[in-house]
Design an enzyme around this catalytic site. Structure first.
Site, PDB file in Angstrom:
ATOM      1  N   GLU A  22      -5.729  -7.969  -1.267  1.00 22.37           N
ATOM      2  CA  GLU A  22      -6.136  -7.787   0.135  1.00 22.37           C
ATOM      3  C   GLU A  22      -7.544  -7.215   0.143  1.00 22.37           C
ATOM      4  OE1 GLU A  22      -3.424  -5.880   3.064  1.00 22.37           O
ATOM      5  OE2 GLU A  22      -5.250  -5.182   4.035  1.00 22.37           O
ATOM      6  N   GLU A  74       0.811  -1.229   0.000  1.00 22.41           N
ATOM      7  CA  GLU A  74       0.000   0.000   0.000  1.00 22.41           C
ATOM      8  C   GLU A  74       0.841   1.274   0.000  1.00 22.41           C
ATOM      9  OE1 GLU A  74      -2.912  -0.387   3.125  1.00 22.41           O
ATOM     10  OE2 GLU A  74      -3.854  -2.119   2.158  1.00 22.41           O
TER      11      GLU A  74
END
Ligand SMILES: *[C@@H]1O[C@H](CO)[C@@H](O)[C@H](O)[C@H]1NC(C)=O
Ligand SMILES: *[C@@H]1O[C@H](CO)[C@@H](O)[C@H](O)[C@H]1NC(C)=O
Ligand SMILES: *[C@@H]1O[C@H](CO)[C@@H](O)[C@H](O)[C@H]1NC(C)=O
Ligand SMILES: *[C@@H]1O[C@H](CO)[C@@H](O)[C@H](O)[C@H]1NC(C)=O
Ligand SMILES: *[C@@H]1O[C@H](CO)[C@@H](O)[C@H](O)[C@H]1NC(C)=O
EC number: 3.2.1.46
Length: 667
Positions: free
Chosen positions: A257, A182
């Site tokens: 995810e 991320e």
């Protein structure tokens, strides 16, 4: 059989078929018109961070049972992918995970619990896909800079050594590695990572990028080398949709995810059922990975109970098999990676969705979900409003499936009104007449219709009842051959606390727990400036904490023991509590915050580095007392807030320090 009767019965079937058809919507299931994408499996994510921390401390048989519910084929979730964090010594949501290289030149492939977890998963399912992804890195990897891209060759070497270590020390073949969870990706680094893998002979290890949004697919279109380096486009929390540019790459798309939703009220299961189908229906994503695998961290940390199931009480043995386990089973027990989606997937007319999959050998699995909006909201992104109604759905099997005469039926229904949900129940086989069958679908339901006959709702006798963390707890850290390098129940929130053995110690402190991170890592979350490991029960109020401590840093070092620590995880910098510090410069202080600013008492202690001391901290109502080596050092420090929290140990900065004979006595 007489021809009269045969005709009548055929007529009867046609008649009933006709009646159901006029009241139903129509869906064709057909492989003749071509197949869709390869199904790559459903997975769980351990780490990002420390989400399996408490799991390893369960006694058998409970630990093995939990692992069976997660990984054992045809038993529970039967997971097909295990993704783990490549520990980076830094806070990554619910704790820190240790790096295989704390400092330059250091290499140790036995730290943490992810190696163990991968082996346990492989033991149960040798075909499980393994993925490693870093969230954070030790500082040296970035050559003292705060980015892993500052020195891309070193970073790539660091990641590749983790892959090699997995094989060399644990015989684990890692299938994929990622970039930096991320965080902004760096195209040059991705190419260097590919080259570094290839040079090490790891051409089979694929790269997933970039575990963020879809931007990577736009960059790939403009950069053929980058395009070539990436095997799978992995995005997080895509909300079941994709962008045209991602589809144009023709690369495999994954929701690498997703989920991250509270599992204990069935909305988590509803979220999971909806996205497992719709990530393909709307976004052509062929794998969905749950953050997290199993909620095995103190519930009061960030995102408590956001796993497929919960195992957060190693002291009692209690664990809870939650609905997402059975929702996963609806797909994983009836379709394996390598199966293909059919082109015939989509929305149901009155809400919900269906997917169909085949092994290409005549087997068919259809998964239908009718999750209503409010019963399937995931943590993120926001879910636009939509409606689902009860509906009749007639399916028409064509192509290879035209001759299928019956389908196994597995059924779940979330019953939010009475909390009496039905989960993964085998119902009577569905008869298929001339390729047709009709289902009367309610809302908040999941159906699997399949030619596969091996499904099973696995079950162990109930685990022990839930119970609070023991009020009396002690650990002398005297473990000669520890299975894990971390002491049970200690959950590091900044820094890494490892078993340490000092062979030159005359006797009293040969085996200790040592904080070993000496530089702020290339962090992912907001680590504190101090190191801290929490333990116990967040509801603890009045208690005594005792611990032997050794400051190792001359002049500037310091350590603390603490009670009522209210925060950890991503909020660790804001942790409040009662912190009792002693410093190498001969002073002590008592502060209300981890930052050491809100001083409640201070003075001389005579403490210095290199000598062991016993610290005792007692908190009673609004007052705290402290002792050094059994003698009162300070008393009546006034502590109004917080009212409760964990016990903890820690250091003044990123510095070496040791702890021994830790004890808590709570009221
Ligand atoms: C299915 O319905 C949703 C709205 O509920 C919509 O956003 C989506 O685009 C539809 N998907 C397809 C493939 O038609
Ligand atoms: C379906 O799968 C089973 C088990 O994998 C296999 O034995 C069988 O040949 C397959 N095909 C059909 C048509 O059942
Ligand atoms: C489904 O079909 C049955 C008859 O086959 C009919 O009675 C019922 O009303 C239908 N349900 C819906 C929601 O259309
Ligand atoms: C190990 O013990 C010896 C003897 O007490 C001591 O001098 C030394 O500082 C200790 N080493 C560490 C790293 O604690
Ligand atoms: C002792 O050390 C601590 C930590 O470095 C510092 O906060 C404190 O001011 C020092 N006290 C004195 C008297 O030097």
């Amino acid at each position: 059989m007489a021809s009269c009767c045969f005709l009548t019965s055929t007529l009867g079937i046609f008649l009933s078929l006709w009646i159901s058809i006029i009241n139903a919507e129509f869906y064709v299931i057909d492989d003749q018109i071509g197949l869709g994408r390869r199904f790559d499996g459903i997975g769980g994510l351990s780490g990002g961070g420390a989400t399996s921390r408490l799991l390893v401390n369960y006694d058998e048989p409970y630990r093995g049972q939990i692992l069976d519910y997660l990984f054992k084929p045809d038993f529970g979730a039967s997971l097909q992918i295990l993704k783990v964090e490549i520990g980076g010594d830094a806070q990554t949501t619910d704790g820190t995970e240790p790096s295989h290289m704390h400092y330059e030149g250091d290499e140790n492939y036995f730290r943490g619990y992810e190696w163990w977890l991968m082996k346990e998963a492989k033991k149960r399912n040798p075909d499980i896909t393994l993925i490693g992804l870093p969230w954070a890195f030790p500082r040296w990897v970035g050559k003292e800079q705060s980015s892993p891209y500052h020195n891309p060759d070193v970073t790539a070497g660091y990641v590749v050594s983790w892959v090699i270590g997995a094989k060399q020390y644990h015989n684990l073949n890692i299938d994929y590695v990622g970039i930096w969870n991320e965080r902004k990706f760096d195209a040059e680094y991705i190419k260097i990572l590919r080259r570094t893998l290839d040079k090490a002979g790891l051409t089979d290890v694929g790269i997933i990028a970039a575990d963020g949004n879809w931007d990577i697919s736009i960059a790939m279109a403009l950069d053929p080398q980058l395009y070539g380096a990436i095997d799978i486009i992995g995005v997080h929390y895509p909300g079941t949709t994709t962008i045209p540019q991602a589809l144009w790459t023709r690369k495999t798309l994954w929701s690498s995810e997703d989920y991250s939703t509270f599992n204990h009220n069935d909305v988590g299961g509803g979220c999971w059922a909806r996205i497992l189908n719709q990530n393909y229906v709307n976004g052509r994503m062929t794998s969905t990975i749950s953050w997290n695998l199993v909620a095995s961290y103190y519930e009061d940390l960030s995102f408590g109970r956001d796993g497929l199931m919960t195992a957060e009480e190693p002291w009692s043995g209690n664990y809870v098999v939650e609905s997402p386990i059975w929702i996963t089973a609806h797909t994983t027990q009836f379709a394996k990676p390598g199966w293909r989606y059919l082109e015939t997937v989509g929305n149901l007319t009155h809400g919900g969705s269906y997917v169909s999959l085949t092994d290409g050998k005549g087997n068919l699995t259809v998964v239908i979900e009718t999750m209503t909006h409010d019963h399937s909201i995931c943590v993120r992104p926001p879910l636009p409003p939509y409606k689902v109604f009860p509906q009749n759905a007639t399916f028409h099997l064509k192509g290879s499936f035209a001759t299928v005469s019956e389908l196994q039926l597995w059924y779940s229904k979330f019953d939010f009104a009475n909390s009496k949900s039905t989960l993964f129940k085998k119902l009577q086989t569905v008869k298929v007449f001339d390729g047709f069958f009709t289902l009367s679908l309610g809302v908040d339901e999941v159906y699997t219709l399949t030619t596969i006959t091996t499904g099973q709702k696995g079950r162990y006798t109930d685990p022990p009842n839930s119970s609070p963390f023991p009020k009396k707890y002690l650990d002398d850290f005297d473990v000669r051959n520890p299975s894990f390098d971390e002491a049970p129940n200690f959950a590091d929130q900044t820094g890494v606390f490892e078993y340490f053995q000092n062979l030159t110690d005359p006797g009293a402190h040969v085996f200790t727990l040592r904080q070993i991170v000496t530089q702020r890592p290339i962090a992912w979350a907001n680590d504190a400036d101090q190191t801290i490991s929490i333990v116990g029960d967040h509801s603890w109020r009045d208690l005594t904490v005792t611990c032997d401590v050794l400051i190792e840093t001359v002049n500037t070092g310091g350590v603390f023991i603490a009670a009522r620590v209210d925060k950890g995880g991503e909020s660790v910098r804001k942790a409040m509590g009662v912190f009792f510090w002693v410093f190498a410069n001969g002073t002590y202080s008592v502060t209300n915050d981890i930052d050491g600013k809100m001083v409640r008492a201070e003075g001389l202690s005579g403490t210095r580095a290199g000598k062991w001391y016993t610290l005792t901290l007692t908190v009673e109502g609004q007052y705290a007392y402290g002792m050094l080596d059994g003698y009162p050092l300070w008393k009546n420090a006034v502590i109004l807030n917080p009212k409760n929290g964990w016990a903890a140990i820690g250091t003044y900065s990123f510095e070496y320090a040791q702890f021994d004979n830790f004890q808590v006595l709570a009221d």
